[in-house]
Enzyme design. Structure first.
Site, PDB file in Angstrom:
ATOM      1  CB  SER A   1      -0.970   0.027   1.288  1.00  0.00           C
ATOM      2  OG  SER A   1      -1.515   1.199   1.597  1.00  0.00           O
TER       3      SER A   1
ATOM      4  CE1 TYR B   1      -4.091  -3.073   5.895  1.00  0.00           C
ATOM      5  CE2 TYR B   1      -3.540  -0.646   5.825  1.00  0.00           C
ATOM      6  CZ  TYR B   1      -3.980  -1.877   5.162  1.00  0.00           C
ATOM      7  OH  TYR B   1      -3.915  -1.916   3.822  1.00  0.00           O
TER       8      TYR B   1
ATOM      9  CE  LYS C   1      -1.605  -4.401   3.129  1.00  0.00           C
ATOM     10  NZ  LYS C   1      -1.771  -5.651   2.608  1.00  0.00           N
TER      11      LYS C   1
HETATM   12  C1  UD1 Z   1      -7.396   4.077   3.778  1.00  0.00           C
HETATM   13  C2  UD1 Z   1      -6.081   3.604   4.665  1.00  0.00           C
HETATM   14  C3  UD1 Z   1      -5.146   3.010   3.992  1.00  0.00           C
HETATM   15  C4  UD1 Z   1      -5.739   1.916   3.014  1.00  0.00           C
HETATM   16  C5  UD1 Z   1      -6.850   2.521   2.153  1.00  0.00           C
HETATM   17  C6  UD1 Z   1      -7.616   1.395   1.280  1.00  0.00           C
HETATM   18  C7  UD1 Z   1      -6.346   5.134   6.630  1.00  0.00           C
HETATM   19  C8  UD1 Z   1      -5.411   6.065   7.421  1.00  0.00           C
HETATM   20  N1  UD1 Z   1      -5.669   4.638   5.472  1.00  0.00           N
HETATM   21  O1  UD1 Z   1      -6.767   5.010   3.183  1.00  0.00           O
HETATM   22  O2  UD1 Z   1      -4.097   2.570   4.690  1.00  0.00           O
HETATM   23  O3  UD1 Z   1      -4.888   1.239   2.048  1.00  0.00           O
HETATM   24  O4  UD1 Z   1      -8.033   3.137   2.932  1.00  0.00           O
HETATM   25  O5  UD1 Z   1      -8.484   1.822   0.365  1.00  0.00           O
HETATM   26  O6  UD1 Z   1      -7.155   4.590   6.996  1.00  0.00           O
HETATM   27  N2  UD1 Z   1     -13.162  10.605   3.672  1.00  0.00           N
HETATM   28  C9  UD1 Z   1     -14.256  11.555   3.935  1.00  0.00           C
HETATM   29  N3  UD1 Z   1     -15.246  11.101   4.393  1.00  0.00           N
HETATM   30  C10 UD1 Z   1     -15.634   9.702   4.912  1.00  0.00           C
HETATM   31  C11 UD1 Z   1     -14.528   8.754   4.287  1.00  0.00           C
HETATM   32  C12 UD1 Z   1     -13.363   9.259   3.930  1.00  0.00           C
HETATM   33  O7  UD1 Z   1     -14.304  12.760   3.920  1.00  0.00           O
HETATM   34  O8  UD1 Z   1     -16.693   9.251   5.240  1.00  0.00           O
HETATM   35  C13 UD1 Z   1     -11.900  11.365   3.042  1.00  0.00           C
HETATM   36  C14 UD1 Z   1     -10.694  10.650   3.599  1.00  0.00           C
HETATM   37  O9  UD1 Z   1     -10.507  11.794   4.713  1.00  0.00           O
HETATM   38  C15 UD1 Z   1      -9.612  10.714   2.792  1.00  0.00           C
HETATM   39  C16 UD1 Z   1     -10.286   9.971   1.516  1.00  0.00           C
HETATM   40  O10 UD1 Z   1     -11.893  10.352   1.752  1.00  0.00           O
HETATM   41  O11 UD1 Z   1      -9.181  12.144   2.514  1.00  0.00           O
HETATM   42  C17 UD1 Z   1     -10.170   8.738   1.236  1.00  0.00           C
HETATM   43  O12 UD1 Z   1     -10.431   8.031   2.379  1.00  0.00           O
HETATM   44  P1  UD1 Z   1     -10.327   6.488   2.621  1.00  0.00           P
HETATM   45  O13 UD1 Z   1     -11.138   6.022   1.592  1.00  0.00           O
HETATM   46  O14 UD1 Z   1     -10.728   6.092   3.965  1.00  0.00           O
HETATM   47  O15 UD1 Z   1      -8.981   6.260   2.136  1.00  0.00           O
HETATM   48  P2  UD1 Z   1      -7.438   6.534   3.048  1.00  0.00           P
HETATM   49  O16 UD1 Z   1      -7.785   7.111   4.062  1.00  0.00           O
HETATM   50  O17 UD1 Z   1      -6.628   7.256   1.980  1.00  0.00           O
END
Ligand code: UD1
Length: 344
Positions: A126, A153, A157
């Site tokens: 990742s 987690y 990795k």
């Molecule tokens: C997360 C994991 C990462 C994993 C990846 C798999 C964390 C810190 N990282 O990445 O290790 O490999 O998922 O896909 O959890 N967001 C919102 N509202 C929401 C959900 C998300 O605004 O309800 C935003 C988050 O702030 C982020 C973006 O959407 O900026 C993507 O979030 P998410 O899908 O959870 O992925 P990551 O956090 O990038």
């Protein structure tokens, strides 16, 4: 004679899409999954798409004897190792569970691959290994320094990458390609397979589609005070079908070409989209209005990350070119199908 590939975690989100692409590229697939976070009927979905039912063994990779029985039963040429616990928050609460599951399962697979003459392993890593890159180092290349993981987690990795490198450099007769994914999203265009999160989704796209269909009231966009053009976070969202195809290219390379024993590739699109851009694209692509509001930053979120994918483009001969609107349409079609089937 078809070659047989073991896909661990093959009923999961990325594993199921990769199984489809492997079958379509002419491989036989054996899936091992303990079904801890997926369902056996995913195998039906795979069969509906390809017309071929992959072999399915419900086995926990921590069970060495049961895993060995699978290696005895099939002539496994290569392995794609997805099986892992993957919830970031849960890993903070239950670190030993994460270290035990994710590290032991890889070590068992490596040992059995060697014992039974398998040649190559593709490991599912990742971009989380890069931590928070400094803005001048975006997009991140494979040479970017590995930073201390923010969660157990993420650490599994990093450690698993090191286990593979140490083991192969000790002279083990196998080769590996480590793929560092950015943010995998979307579903198969047929809507026969897709992402099925347990409980309230943590990841953005399942939360978006569940909100759009009315399971969740409102999407919260975490943080509108980031140092980005529209103040929301930026990620490199990669279509799961494009990602699955990268695994086929990696498997062909590791099995058929003279390569370094361990290679690392970023797998993303090379472009970053903000959370707000995702919402806009979703509404444009589906015609569905999404209720959302800004909320405080989520702890542990990094501001912006997207990948430099030149190496995968050149060396693997692979690129991700599905337009974002099309990807989000596929995620929506999958959510609608789950509703029709009475699943969600
Ligand atoms: C997360 C994991 C990462 C994993 C990846 C798999 C964390 C810190 N990282 O990445 O290790 O490999 O998922 O896909 O959890 N967001 C919102 N509202 C929401 C959900 C998300 O605004 O309800 C935003 C988050 O702030 C982020 C973006 O959407 O900026 C993507 O979030 P998410 O899908 O959870 O992925 P990551 O956090 O990038």
């Amino acid at each position: 004679m078809k070659q047989t590939i073991l896909v661990t975690g093959g009923t999961g989100f990325i594993g199921s899409h990769t199984t489809v692409e492997l079958q379509q590229a002419g491989y036989d697939v054996v899936i091992i999954d303990n079904l801890s976070n997926s369902n056996a009927n995913v195998v039906d979905g795979i069969e509906k798409i390809t017309g071929i039912r992959p072999a399915f063994e419900q086995v926990d990779l921590n069970d060495y004897a049961a895993t060995e029985a699978v290696f005895k039963k099939y002539q496994i040429k290569g392995c794609i190792h997805f099986a892992a616990s993957k919830a970031v928050g849960e890993s903070v609460e239950k670190p030993l569970l994460y270290y035990r599951n994710n590290l032991n399962s890889l070590m068992n697979v490596l040992e059995l691959m060697t014992k039974y003459g398998s040649k190559g392993i593709i490991f599912s890593s990742s971009c989380t290994v890069y931590g928070q890159p400094t803005p001048e180092n975006l997009p991140v290349t494979e040479q970017a320094p590995i930073q201390k993981a923010l969660s157990p987690y993420g650490n599994t990795k990093q450690v698993n990458e090191e286990i593979i490198e140490d083991y192969i450099h000790s002279g083990a007769p196998i080769k590996s390609i480590i793929l560092r994914y950015f943010n995998p999203i979307g579903a198969h265009p047929s809507a026969h397979i897709g992402e099925l999160p347990n409980g309230v989704p943590m990841n953005l796209i399942p939360f978006v589609t569940q909100t759009a269909i009315g399971i969740r009231k409102q999407l919260k966009i975490f943080g509108n005070d980031y140092n980005t053009p529209d103040k929301t976070c930026i990620r490199d969202y990669i279509y799961v079908v494009d990602l699955a195809k990268a695994h086929v290219k990696a498997m062909q390379r590791v099995l058929e070409q003279e390569t370094d024993p361990v290679e690392v590739f970023n797998i993303g699109t090379g472009h970053g989209y903000s959370t707000l851009e995702i919402v806009e694209s979703f509404e444009r692509a589906t015609g569905v209005k999404l209720p959302w509001e800004y909320a405080p930053r989520r702890e542990g979120d990094i501001e912006a990350i997207w990948g430099n994918v030149d190496k995968a483009n050149k060396v693997l001969g692979w690129s991700a070119d599905t337009p974002l609107d099309e990807i989000l349409s596929s995620a929506w079609k999958w959510q609608v199908k789950l509703r029709e089937d009475g699943i969600q």
